[in-house]
Write a protein that holds these residues in place. Structure first.
Motif, PDB file in Angstrom:
ATOM      1  N   GLU A   9      -7.677 -13.390  17.227  1.00 33.98           N
ATOM      2  CA  GLU A   9      -8.344 -13.288  15.924  1.00 33.98           C
ATOM      3  C   GLU A   9      -8.958 -11.889  15.793  1.00 33.98           C
ATOM      4  N   VAL A  10      -8.427 -11.088  14.902  1.00 35.38           N
ATOM      5  CA  VAL A  10      -8.892  -9.706  14.720  1.00 35.38           C
ATOM      6  C   VAL A  10      -9.953  -9.697  13.619  1.00 35.38           C
ATOM      7  N   GLU A  11     -11.195  -9.556  14.035  1.00 40.24           N
ATOM      8  CA  GLU A  11     -12.308  -9.601  13.076  1.00 40.24           C
ATOM      9  C   GLU A  11     -13.184  -8.353  13.124  1.00 40.24           C
ATOM     10  N   GLY A  12     -13.148  -7.617  14.218  1.00 38.40           N
ATOM     11  CA  GLY A  12     -14.113  -6.538  14.414  1.00 38.40           C
ATOM     12  C   GLY A  12     -13.620  -5.145  14.080  1.00 38.40           C
ATOM     13  N   LEU A  13     -12.527  -5.028  13.350  1.00 40.65           N
ATOM     14  CA  LEU A  13     -12.070  -3.697  12.946  1.00 40.65           C
ATOM     15  C   LEU A  13     -13.064  -3.053  11.989  1.00 40.65           C
ATOM     16  N   ASP A  14     -12.969  -1.738  11.865  1.00 42.41           N
ATOM     17  CA  ASP A  14     -13.733  -1.018  10.839  1.00 42.41           C
ATOM     18  C   ASP A  14     -13.017  -1.245   9.510  1.00 42.41           C
ATOM     19  N   TRP A  15     -13.387  -2.328   8.857  1.00 40.98           N
ATOM     20  CA  TRP A  15     -12.655  -2.725   7.653  1.00 40.98           C
ATOM     21  C   TRP A  15     -12.842  -1.732   6.521  1.00 40.98           C
ATOM     22  N   GLN A  16     -13.979  -1.068   6.468  1.00 47.29           N
ATOM     23  CA  GLN A  16     -14.163  -0.068   5.418  1.00 47.29           C
ATOM     24  C   GLN A  16     -13.219   1.107   5.619  1.00 47.29           C
ATOM     25  N   ALA A  17     -12.973   1.476   6.889  1.00 49.01           N
ATOM     26  CA  ALA A  17     -12.006   2.538   7.169  1.00 49.01           C
ATOM     27  C   ALA A  17     -10.599   2.100   6.763  1.00 49.01           C
ATOM     28  N   ASN A  20     -10.467   2.389   3.064  1.00 51.73           N
ATOM     29  CA  ASN A  20     -10.367   3.785   2.647  1.00 51.73           C
ATOM     30  C   ASN A  20      -8.969   4.351   2.864  1.00 51.73           C
ATOM     31  N   ALA A  21      -8.246   3.805   3.844  1.00 52.99           N
ATOM     32  CA  ALA A  21      -6.886   4.270   4.113  1.00 52.99           C
ATOM     33  C   ALA A  21      -5.897   3.807   3.046  1.00 52.99           C
ATOM     34  N   VAL A  22      -6.292   2.798   2.278  1.00 54.62           N
ATOM     35  CA  VAL A  22      -5.430   2.309   1.190  1.00 54.62           C
ATOM     36  C   VAL A  22      -5.622   3.244   0.008  1.00 54.62           C
ATOM     37  N   SER A  23      -4.809   4.290  -0.027  1.00 50.86           N
ATOM     38  CA  SER A  23      -4.970   5.339  -1.034  1.00 50.86           C
ATOM     39  C   SER A  23      -3.640   5.635  -1.710  1.00 50.86           C
ATOM     40  N   PRO A  24      -3.280   4.848  -2.707  1.00 51.47           N
ATOM     41  CA  PRO A  24      -2.006   5.089  -3.400  1.00 51.47           C
ATOM     42  C   PRO A  24      -1.880   6.507  -3.936  1.00 51.47           C
ATOM     43  N   SER A  25      -2.975   7.080  -4.441  1.00 51.12           N
ATOM     44  CA  SER A  25      -2.907   8.426  -5.008  1.00 51.12           C
ATOM     45  C   SER A  25      -2.577   9.464  -3.944  1.00 51.12           C
ATOM     46  N   SER A  26      -3.134   9.309  -2.733  1.00 46.71           N
ATOM     47  CA  SER A  26      -2.828  10.246  -1.650  1.00 46.71           C
ATOM     48  C   SER A  26      -1.374  10.126  -1.212  1.00 46.71           C
ATOM     49  N   ILE A  27      -0.887   8.890  -1.136  1.00 44.01           N
ATOM     50  CA  ILE A  27       0.503   8.681  -0.733  1.00 44.01           C
ATOM     51  C   ILE A  27       1.441   9.301  -1.762  1.00 44.01           C
ATOM     52  N   ARG A  28       1.129   9.108  -3.042  1.00 44.11           N
ATOM     53  CA  ARG A  28       1.987   9.684  -4.088  1.00 44.11           C
ATOM     54  C   ARG A  28       1.872  11.200  -4.132  1.00 44.11           C
ATOM     55  N   ILE A  77       5.681  -6.160  15.930  1.00 41.27           N
ATOM     56  CA  ILE A  77       6.637  -6.691  14.961  1.00 41.27           C
ATOM     57  C   ILE A  77       5.867  -7.069  13.701  1.00 41.27           C
ATOM     58  N   VAL A  78       6.316  -6.540  12.560  1.00 41.41           N
ATOM     59  CA  VAL A  78       5.630  -6.739  11.282  1.00 41.41           C
ATOM     60  C   VAL A  78       6.591  -7.421  10.317  1.00 41.41           C
ATOM     61  N   GLY A  79       6.209  -8.603   9.842  1.00 37.97           N
ATOM     62  CA  GLY A  79       7.039  -9.341   8.895  1.00 37.97           C
ATOM     63  C   GLY A  79       6.856  -8.853   7.466  1.00 37.97           C
ATOM     64  N   ASP A  80       7.250  -9.676   6.519  1.00 41.02           N
ATOM     65  CA  ASP A  80       7.276  -9.303   5.102  1.00 41.02           C
ATOM     66  C   ASP A  80       5.958  -8.666   4.654  1.00 41.02           C
ATOM     67  N   LEU A  81       6.076  -7.544   3.923  1.00 44.95           N
ATOM     68  CA  LEU A  81       4.909  -6.870   3.340  1.00 44.95           C
ATOM     69  C   LEU A  81       4.862  -7.019   1.822  1.00 44.95           C
ATOM     70  N   HIS A  82       6.003  -6.982   1.163  1.00 44.77           N
ATOM     71  CA  HIS A  82       6.063  -7.148  -0.293  1.00 44.77           C
ATOM     72  C   HIS A  82       4.961  -6.348  -1.003  1.00 44.77           C
ATOM     73  N   GLY A  83       4.934  -5.059  -0.729  1.00 45.23           N
ATOM     74  CA  GLY A  83       3.989  -4.186  -1.425  1.00 45.23           C
ATOM     75  C   GLY A  83       2.557  -4.304  -0.965  1.00 45.23           C
ATOM     76  N   ASP A  84       2.308  -4.937   0.174  1.00 44.28           N
ATOM     77  CA  ASP A  84       0.935  -5.136   0.623  1.00 44.28           C
ATOM     78  C   ASP A  84       0.479  -3.946   1.461  1.00 44.28           C
ATOM     79  N   LEU A  85       0.023  -2.918   0.782  1.00 43.83           N
ATOM     80  CA  LEU A  85      -0.436  -1.705   1.440  1.00 43.83           C
ATOM     81  C   LEU A  85      -1.675  -1.970   2.290  1.00 43.83           C
ATOM     82  N   LEU A  86      -2.550  -2.860   1.837  1.00 40.90           N
ATOM     83  CA  LEU A  86      -3.746  -3.198   2.595  1.00 40.90           C
ATOM     84  C   LEU A  86      -3.370  -3.836   3.928  1.00 40.90           C
ATOM     85  N   ALA A  87      -2.463  -4.792   3.912  1.00 45.19           N
ATOM     86  CA  ALA A  87      -2.041  -5.439   5.156  1.00 45.19           C
ATOM     87  C   ALA A  87      -1.368  -4.439   6.082  1.00 45.19           C
TER      88      ALA A  87
END
Length: 364
Positions: A9-17, A20-28, A77-87
């Motif tokens: 169970e992954v609960e202790g990540l720096d979720w705010q970081a 912040n990494a979910v930046s569509p404008s930076s990727i584009r 191994i990463v399964g279906d993302l279907h546009g889920d940049l956050l995941a």
């Protein structure tokens, strides 16, 4: 093979970081550079040199028998993302720090396909995966999913043979945007050469959907041709029935299912052809818990994993916020499942829940 899964169970990540990494404008903003790097990689005379490419029987081989897996380097191994940049960003953060010990080593990743469609950030996920490949092609393998395989380009417009296909609508609405069009064309090229299955030496089979169904077994036993188009299709399109013993192939709707005795029959056939299979990891089915381990398949375990942090518009039940999963390869055993407990407010901040009757949309 053990009867239970190792679940973290992954609960202790720096979720705010992660947020912040979910930046569509930076990727584009980096789209031109990313696309040019990927084009150069695919244009190489000796191929892009992606993870497990060296194990292909020939450049056109899409059912790869992996010769060895480096036990000293983690494989995810990463399964279906279907546009889920956050995941995706949550998955990458977990790979960098799986046990509270951050590492600078780039992870080795197998994506099980279906990067886009179902609203979300299809373009950005595609570009982010392009970035990962361009940065370290020998550490990323991309298996084609049904939505990826369905994408096509006729020189004028994009099309898809599957629904939903909102990513095609997005691409066609932005044909005047050179770099979006080129990104779409790159996706078609990349998935045309992508593997449909990986056979690991410890008996693990990786595919988006399943395996060649029973009606193909006599021909496969005779020819040994794993790249037969019907076999390739079954690796991508077939679905696991959680309890059935056997299912009749249904090729008219691309909706074929299989049962646990069907998988056992395939394992027997595959072993006779020099590719022993004992267990499988797949995506394709968007189970509510985002992973499923089917008790009926005890003799030959099947694990489904999808990395989706939200309820898709075509999913009718359950909470809007979901717990995406990724899995870590464990040699000779079932993979370790990581459940990524992204806070609900972050999920809703990235993906506001659509009002009834409305869909999420991509905008430029």
């Amino acid at each position: 093979m053990q009867d239970t899964l190792d679940v973290v169970e992954v609960e202790g990540l720096d979720w705010q970081a992660v947020r912040n990494a979910v930046s569509p404008s930076s990727i584009r903003a980096n789209m031109r550079s990313t696309v040019e790097r990927m084009e150069a990689l695919l244009d190489r005379a000796d191929g892009p040199g992606m993870l497990f490419d060296n194990d292909r029987a020939d450049p056109a081989d899409k059912v790869i028998q992996v010769s060895a897996v480096d036990a000293a380097s983690q494989l995810w191994i990463v399964g279906d993302l279907h546009g889920d940049l956050l995941a995706l960003e949550a998955a990458l953060a977990t790979m960098r720090d799986p046990a509270g010990q951050a590492s600078d080593e780039k992870p080795r990743i197998v994506f099980l396909g279906d990067l886009f469609d179902d609203e979300g950030f299809g373009l950005e996920v595609l570009l982010r995966v392009f970035e990962l490949i361009a940065d370290a092609p020998d550490r990323v393998c991309l298996i084609a999913g049904n939505h990826d395989e369905a994408l096509s380009y006729d020189g004028v417009r994009f099309a898809s043979s599957v629904a939903p296909s909102d990513f095609v609508d997005f691409l066609n609405a932005n044909l005047a945007h050179e770099w979006i069009e080129r990104a779409g064309k790159l996706a078609v090229r990349l998935f045309a050469r992508a593997p449909r299955a990986l056979f690991f030496p410890d008996g693990l089979l990786l595919a988006h959907g399943g395996f060649p169904l029973v009606d193909l077994h006599p021909r496969l036993a005779e020819t040994g041709d794993w790249n037969d188009p019907m076999c390739l299709s079954d690796f991508v399109w077939t679905r696991a029935h959680p309890k059935a013993r056997k299912k009749l192939p249904n090729r008219f709707s691309r909706g074929s299912q299989y049962g646990y005795e069907d998988f056992a029959a395939f394992c027997s056939l595959s072993g006779g052809l020099g590719r022993p299979v004992t267990h499988m990891v797949r995506g394709h089915d968007h189970v509510e818990e985002r992973y499923a381990f089917y008790p009926a398949y005890r003799a030959h375990p099947v694990l489904t994993t999808v990395a989706l942090s939200r309820r898709l518009s075509r999913e009718n039940f359950g909470s809007y916020e979901r717990v995406p999963t990724i899995v870590q390869f464990v040699e000779g055993a079932l993979p370790r499942v990581y459940r990524l407990h992204i806070p609900a407010d972050i999920i809703r901040g990235v993906y506001p829940e659509p009002a009834p009757g409305r869909l999420e949309s991509e905008t430029i």
